[in-house]
Design a protein around this motif. Structure first.
Motif: not given
Length: 68
Positions: A33-38, A41-49
């Motif tokens: 669950v922690i790995i999925f959450g990370l 979050v990384a996907t969202v940050v990359t998409g925003l960038a």
């Protein structure tokens, strides 16, 4: 030996083993669950960038030759 006596001995022995084992580690479910959450979050940050970079690139004016 009656079945109740047998179950009592088995249960008592198993509980003693569990108390003696000490640290048994973490189950894999919270780790997954922690790995999925990370990853999320990384996907969202990359998409925003990527969105910011594309927006910045489209706002750059194009070159026009001032001499006709």
């Amino acid at each position: 030996m009656s079945i109740l006596s047998y179950l009592h001995v088995v249960l008592t022995t198993r509980l003693a083993e569990l108390r003696h084992d000490g640290e048994r580690g973490d189950s894999p479910v919270p780790t997954a669950v922690i790995i999925f959450g990370l990853v999320f979050v990384a996907t969202v940050v990359t998409g925003l960038a990527l969105n910011r970079a594309n927006s910045w690139m489209t706002n750059i004016p194009t070159f026009t030759n001032p001499v006709p």
